[in-house]
Design an enzyme around this catalytic site. Structure first.
Site, PDB file in Angstrom:
ATOM      1  N   ASP A 133     -42.498  61.805   7.063  1.00 30.27           N
ATOM      2  CA  ASP A 133     -41.624  62.978   7.039  1.00 30.27           C
ATOM      3  C   ASP A 133     -42.345  64.229   7.569  1.00 30.27           C
ATOM      4  O   ASP A 133     -42.668  65.129   6.810  1.00 30.27           O
ATOM      5  CB  ASP A 133     -41.121  63.198   5.602  1.00 30.27           C
ATOM      6  N   HIS A 191     -37.666  66.670   7.563  1.00 31.36           N
ATOM      7  CA  HIS A 191     -36.397  67.132   6.985  1.00 31.36           C
ATOM      8  C   HIS A 191     -36.296  68.653   6.957  1.00 31.36           C
ATOM      9  O   HIS A 191     -35.208  69.194   6.830  1.00 31.36           O
ATOM     10  CB  HIS A 191     -36.109  66.491   5.617  1.00 31.36           C
ATOM     11  N   SER A 238     -41.483  71.450   0.081  1.00 33.69           N
ATOM     12  CA  SER A 238     -41.506  70.526   1.202  1.00 33.69           C
ATOM     13  C   SER A 238     -42.197  71.166   2.381  1.00 33.69           C
ATOM     14  O   SER A 238     -41.938  72.326   2.703  1.00 33.69           O
ATOM     15  CB  SER A 238     -40.093  70.146   1.606  1.00 33.69           C
TER      16      SER A 238
HETATM   17  N1  ARG Z   1     -35.760  64.838  -1.504  1.00 33.33           N
HETATM   18  C1  ARG Z   1     -36.468  65.636  -0.558  1.00 33.33           C
HETATM   19  C2  ARG Z   1     -36.297  67.156  -0.880  1.00 33.33           C
HETATM   20  O1  ARG Z   1     -35.620  67.532  -1.774  1.00 33.33           O
HETATM   21  C3  ARG Z   1     -36.167  65.282   0.850  1.00 33.33           C
HETATM   22  C4  ARG Z   1     -34.761  65.460   1.322  1.00 33.33           C
HETATM   23  C5  ARG Z   1     -34.438  65.108   2.737  1.00 33.33           C
HETATM   24  N2  ARG Z   1     -34.116  63.712   2.938  1.00 33.33           N
HETATM   25  C6  ARG Z   1     -32.897  63.105   2.764  1.00 33.33           C
HETATM   26  N3  ARG Z   1     -32.798  61.806   2.974  1.00 33.33           N
HETATM   27  N4  ARG Z   1     -31.801  63.720   2.388  1.00 33.33           N
HETATM   28  O2  ARG Z   1     -35.861  67.961  -0.138  1.00 33.33           O
HETATM   29  N1  ASP Z   2     -37.948  67.567  -0.934  1.00 29.28           N
HETATM   30  C1  ASP Z   2     -38.123  68.858  -1.559  1.00 29.28           C
HETATM   31  C2  ASP Z   2     -38.098  69.993  -0.551  1.00 29.28           C
HETATM   32  O1  ASP Z   2     -37.422  69.920   0.445  1.00 29.28           O
HETATM   33  C3  ASP Z   2     -39.351  68.868  -2.387  1.00 29.28           C
HETATM   34  C4  ASP Z   2     -39.054  68.510  -3.799  1.00 29.28           C
HETATM   35  O2  ASP Z   2     -37.966  68.840  -4.294  1.00 29.28           O
HETATM   36  O3  ASP Z   2     -39.940  67.933  -4.420  1.00 29.28           O
HETATM   37  O4  ASP Z   2     -38.621  71.060  -0.763  1.00 29.28           O
END
Ligand code: ARG
Ligand code: ASP
Length: 705
Positions: free
Chosen positions: A222, A86, A641
């Site tokens: 990921d 991502h 991330s």
């Molecule tokens: N929650 C994770 C972070 O804040 C991954 C986000 C990317 N994935 C998604 N399905 N939107 O960035």
């Molecule tokens: N998914 C998040 C990021 O992109 C990580 C988090 O918020 O825990 O940095």
């Protein structure tokens, strides 16, 4: 006098940091002083010096700030970078088309010549950091305004930086910590030629998509890989064909030994932003007023995008990245609200505040602090409507409906009639239309403007536009030049004067200029004036709480996109009565989630074959199963991330990419009982590269233990 006080304050702040920690994002240069003993007691087999040292060659020299928003790490002596799928998503998407659909099919460069360049993508190393508090505050006087204070810090800081950098190609920045009670300088080296090496298909890299996003148990691979290129002297350079793979000072070893509950882990990276020291009144406003409004706007936008994406492959590719980014915080805010509620976060904040006031009132020397909390009440009270109006503006006009933001870009030219301003605007056209679908945007305009008008109707900050004659979405999109690339470009054959005249009457431009104008003149100034007042109070309050209640909690600086180390243990979690989650997931769980043909839970045929033949090679766990993800108690946030999860020996055992939903309130009120970070197991990454993608040649350059 002043500086003596400051030194005492510094010593005191350092001492009060020295407490039992799981919660916390720690500054690398203080690890030895504050954390080493505890980390070693928890199992760390390294010294603080192995993690951070200013001579090149500690773990920090393998950690990279990736594109300014994520973290990545060096995993080979030839500049190979590991980060999240991502985090590389924008790049993977920008190289994708209906013919070369790398999102769906994945991409693996078979050799260096196939690695793909990415304009604008950067990789930044931290060379060293140092404290500059006394220097940048040297001219501080009582009753300075925040603006004056910022200007002083900027100007003193700029001269410090120019002295510091003399004769190097490095860059530097100075950032506030502990709410502006202390300042640190970071000297950095930024590489600008960063190429895409490989990415699994989205059905692996984004398996479970938005349904599983922020969720545990998780089965997402990921990750993606890039490579840093340098000039022939190993220095940063703009992209050039003859640039060569960067030779790093340090690359991370990768362990295939896996993890067990209780194992020590640490996450080294660039957490973006946390607000752990907010008063209850602020947490209440965030979770009960601002989050619900933003959640509702985004829900509407997501439903529209989803429908259009499902109906058209072209729209799906164009909007995939936009959708993911809107969906991400939409879901996070819901988790944050629930988490604060379930952990009684407000009650805990209020108890802290009660203890604070009791302590303040018990000793005359704290009299200065007695009014802070009431001041907070009054400031947040004044802020509420402004903050709401600002959020509506940002969510709808700035990012929700793209034609508005795009049309606003021409305002400089419409004002000046200067051909140079027009040329500048023209530069944004290709990029804008590459991922744009006017029909989807029209639907967004229709729905989001209606919400804007209705839900802000009683606000004194409702833009005047909504009180007069408004345009319908249909009118805007049928008449505007900004929804159609050909129509817009055809306009440029006219004289500059005529272009200016036509654009000034364009309906999208008119809506944009009235909304942006309203934001600039009515909201921006008052909003930031209050934020400035809050900044002063925040600084005093944090200083006060560390002084008055040094043992009540852990004090560490809020995340601010600078390099930090978090550490904890591999551990399952039991967020609700009778529910408990294990610490690790296996590919069996992935197969349980598998829905053939589904856009979120489909799986590549080859992966299913490998699963069925149990062909896991050396990547299986002791029980013969293929590990996918695991969780631990490291305190992380957005920006972490792509950060490496390292074991007691400093070897990479996982790749951080998310947090468990029940604990997403960790940004404003961390709670060790529920907060877990989620990592891809390093063995799954190697398995996918080697067995699934057949890109085992990449493993040859890694150091695998
Ligand atoms: N929650 C994770 C972070 O804040 C991954 C986000 C990317 N994935 C998604 N399905 N939107 O960035
Ligand atoms: N998914 C998040 C990021 O992109 C990580 C988090 O918020 O825990 O940095």
């Amino acid at each position: 006098m002043k500086s003596l006080k400051r030194i005492i304050l510094s010593i005191f702040m350092l001492c009060s940091l020295n407490m039992v920690a799981k919660e916390g994002m720690w500054l690398p240069m203080f690890l030895q002083q504050l954390n080493e003993a505890e980390m070693q007691a928890m199992g760390l087999e390294l010294t603080a010096e192995d993690i951070y040292a200013i001579n090149n060659g500690s773990l920090k020299d393998a950690i990279v700030h990736f594109g300014g928003g994520c973290t990545a790490e060096i995993i080979s002596a030839e500049g190979l970078l590991l980060t999240n799928h991502h985090c590389g998503y924008g790049q993977i998407q920008s190289h994708s088309s209906v013919e070369h659909d790398y999102l769906s099919n994945g991409f693996w460069a078979k050799d260096r010549s196939e690695e793909l360049t990415n304009e604008g993508l950067t990789a930044t190393f931290i060379k060293y950091m140092k404290e500059v508090t006394a220097d940048v505050l040297a001219n501080e006087i009582a009753d300075m305004t925040e603006t004056e204070r910022r200007e002083m810090i900027k100007s003193l800081g700029d001269s410090l930086i120019s002295i510091e950098l003399e004769g190097t190609h490095y860059e530097a920045m100075i950032k506030p910590f502990f709410k502006g009670n202390r300042y640190f300088m970071f000297v950095t080296e930024t590489f600008k030629d960063v190429r895409l090496v490989g990415a699994p298909p989205s059905s692996i890299g984004k398996f479970g998509s938005d349904t599983d996003n922020w969720m545990w148990p998780r089965h997402t691979g990921d990750f993606s890989m890039f490579r840093i290129y340098a000039d022939k002297d190993n220095n940063p350079a703009e992209y050039a064909e003859d640039n060569v793979p960067y030779t790093p000072y340090k690359h991370l070893d990768i362990s295939t030994k896996g993890v067990k509950p209780g194992d020590f882990t640490m996450v080294y990276g660039f957490p973006g932003r946390t607000d752990e020291y907010l008063p209850a009144v602020a947490v209440k406003q965030i979770t009960q007023v601002l989050n619900p409004a933003k959640i509702s706007i985004r829900k509407t936008a997501l439903e529209i995008m989803d429908k259009e994406m499902r109906a058209s492959n072209e729209v799906r590719i164009k909007y995939a990245s936009k959708y993911a980014s809107v969906a991400n915080y939409y879901k996070k805010w819901i988790g944050e609200n629930t988490g604060i509620q379930k952990t009684q976060g407000l009650k805990r904040k209020r108890e802290f505040e009660q203890a604070f006031m009791d302590a303040v009132n018990s000793d005359g020397k704290y009299a200065n602090y007695a009014g802070l909390l009431t001041l907070y009440d009054s400031l947040y009270n004044q802020l509420e409507d402004l903050a709401m109006a600002r959020d509506y503006f940002i969510e709808v006009a700035y990012r929700g409906v793209e034609i508005i933001n795009f049309a606003n870009k021409v305002s400089k030219f419409v004002g000046s009639g200067d051909i140079n301003d027009l040329e500048n605007f023209k530069k944004s056209i290709t990029k804008h239309f590459k991922n744009y679908d006017a029909h989807t945007d029209e639907l967004l305009f229709d729905a989001l403007f209606e919400k804007y008008a209705l839900e802000q109707a009683d606000s004194e900050y409702l833009p005047a536009y909504f009180k007069g004659d408004t345009y319908s979405a249909e009118e805007v999109f049928s008449k505007s030049y900004f929804g159609n690339k050909e129509k817009l470009e055809a306009l440029f054959t006219l004289s500059t004067k005529k272009i200016q005249k036509k654009l000034s009457k364009d309906p999208a431009y008119k809506v944009a200029s009235s909304l942006y104008g309203h934001y600039r003149t009515v909201i921006y100034g008052d909003y930031w004036a209050l934020e400035d007042e809050l900044e002063t109070v925040d600084r005093s309050y944090l200083k006060a709480m560390m002084e008055v209640l040094p043992d009540y909690r852990n004090y560490y600086p809020d995340a601010n996109s600078t390099l930090r180390l978090a550490y904890g243990q591999v551990q399952g979690v039991s967020p609700l009565d009778a529910i408990s989650y294990g610490h690790i997931t296996y590919s069996d769980g992935m197969m349980e989630k598998y829905v053939p043909g589904d856009y979120e839970f489909d799986l590549p045929k080859k992966l299913i074959e490998l699963y069925e033949s149990k062909d896991f090679g050396p990547y299986a766990d002791d029980n013969g199963k293929l590990p996918v993800c695991f969780i631990a108690t490291n305190h992380t946030t957005g920006g972490n991330s792509g950060s490496p999860a390292l074991n007691a020996k400093g070897e990479l055992v996982g790749l951080n990419f998310d947090r468990a939903w029940e604990g997403t309130m960790s940004d404003i009120n961390y709670d060790a009982s529920r907060c877990r970070n989620i990592m891809v197991d390093a063995r799954y990454i190697l398995f996918i590269v080697d067995k699934f993608a057949g890109a085992g040649y990449l493993l040859d350059e890694m150091t695998i233990k």
